[in-house]
Design an enzyme around this catalytic site. Structure first.
Site, PDB file in Angstrom:
ATOM      1  N   TYR A 237      24.349  39.951  45.235  1.00  0.00           N
ATOM      2  CA  TYR A 237      25.133  39.748  44.018  1.00  0.00           C
ATOM      3  C   TYR A 237      25.108  38.270  43.627  1.00  0.00           C
ATOM      4  CZ  TYR A 237      29.242  39.218  41.061  1.00  0.00           C
ATOM      5  OH  TYR A 237      30.105  38.875  40.040  1.00  0.00           O
TER       6      TYR A 237
ATOM      7  N   GLU B  31      36.588  42.729  37.809  1.00  0.00           N
ATOM      8  CA  GLU B  31      37.529  41.676  38.202  1.00  0.00           C
ATOM      9  C   GLU B  31      38.960  42.193  38.236  1.00  0.00           C
ATOM     10  OE1 GLU B  31      36.772  38.921  39.547  1.00  0.00           O
ATOM     11  OE2 GLU B  31      34.662  38.786  39.020  1.00  0.00           O
TER      12      GLU B  31
ATOM     13  N   TRP C 232      36.290  41.230  47.192  1.00  0.00           N
ATOM     14  CA  TRP C 232      35.163  41.437  46.279  1.00  0.00           C
ATOM     15  C   TRP C 232      34.148  42.378  46.915  1.00  0.00           C
ATOM     16  CZ3 TRP C 232      34.716  41.657  41.512  1.00  0.00           C
ATOM     17  CH2 TRP C 232      33.480  41.643  40.882  1.00  0.00           C
TER      18      TRP C 232
END
Length: 185
Positions: free
Chosen positions: A17, A39, A47
Site C-alpha cells: 500500500y 479513513e 490501518w
C-alpha cells in the site's frame, strides 16, 4: 533495498500500500470517496485491519461508487451489519451512506473543492522521523470543518489528515523514504 516510512516496514500488505498508493495524488471522485470511506472506517482500528477488509468492502459497497451507495446503501445496511468480512459499525456505515449522498450530489466539484483547499498542489513536508508527523494540522482542521459544513460525517481533523496523506494532498513520506520527492534515488 528500498527504505520506507517506518509505519509500514515488516508488513507486506502495508508495504505494498505504501509503495504503490499512499501519497499518490488522486483526483477521481470515486477514488477520493473510497479513500475517505476507508479513513472513516479506520477510526479506532488499525490501518492493517482496514486494508485487510478493503476487497470485501469494494465488493459489498459497489466498488465505492457514491451514486450506487447513495441510492442503495440503506437497503443493504442490514446485510452489511451481519457480514463479518466488513467493519460492522452502524455509525460508520450510516456515515458512509450519508457521505456518498453528498459526493453523488456534488460530482466533480467534490474533487475540485478538496484540491482547491490546498492550492491545487500537494503539500510536501520534510519529516525525518515518524514522531515528527502530526496527527492533525491547521490545514486538516480547516478542510475537516469545510467537509462537516457540507454535511459529511465521521470526518474530524485526524481522519482528514490521514485522508489527505492517503490521497496525496499532503506528502508525509519521511525524508529517508524512497517515495519522498527529495529522496536521492
Amino acid at each position: 533495498m528500498e527504505t520506507r516510512c517506518d509505519w509500514c516496514v515488516g508488513d507486506r500488505l502495508l508495504e505494498q500500500y505504501h509503495d504503490t498508493e499512499w501519497g499518490v495524488p488522486k483526483f477521481d471522485m470515486r477514488e477520493l470517496f473510497e479513500c475517505l470511506t476507508l479513513e472513516l472506517m479506520q477510526t479506532g482500528l488499525s490501518w492493517r485491519t482496514v486494508l485487510g477488509k478493503r476487497e470485501a468492502m469494494r465488493e459489498s459497497f459497489f466498488d465505492f461508487d457514491p451514486v450506487l451507495l447513495a441510492n442503495q446503501g440503506h437497503r443493504c445496511l442490514p446485510t452489511w451489519l451481519q457480514d463479518a468480512r466488513l467493519i460492522r459499525h452502524s455509525g460508520k456505515l450510516l456515515a458512509m451512506i450519508n457521505n456518498a449522498q453528498i459526493v453523488a450530489r456534488r460530482g466533480p466539484a467534490f474533487s475540485d473543492d478538496l484540491w482547491r483547499a490546498i492550492g491545487g498542489t500537494p503539500v510536501v513536508n520534510r519529516y525525518a522521523s515518524i514522531d515528527e508527523v502530526p496527527t492533525q494540522t491547521e490545514l486538516s482542521r480547516q478542510v475537516s470543518l469545510q467537509l462537516r459544513k457540507q454535511g459529511f460525517r465521521f470526518i474530524g481533523p485526524v481522519t482528514t489528515q490521514s485522508f489527505m496523506q492517503a490521497v496525496g494532498m499532503v506528502n508525509d513520506h519521511l525524508l529517508h523514504c524512497f517515495r519522498h520527492p527529495e529522496h536521492p534515488l
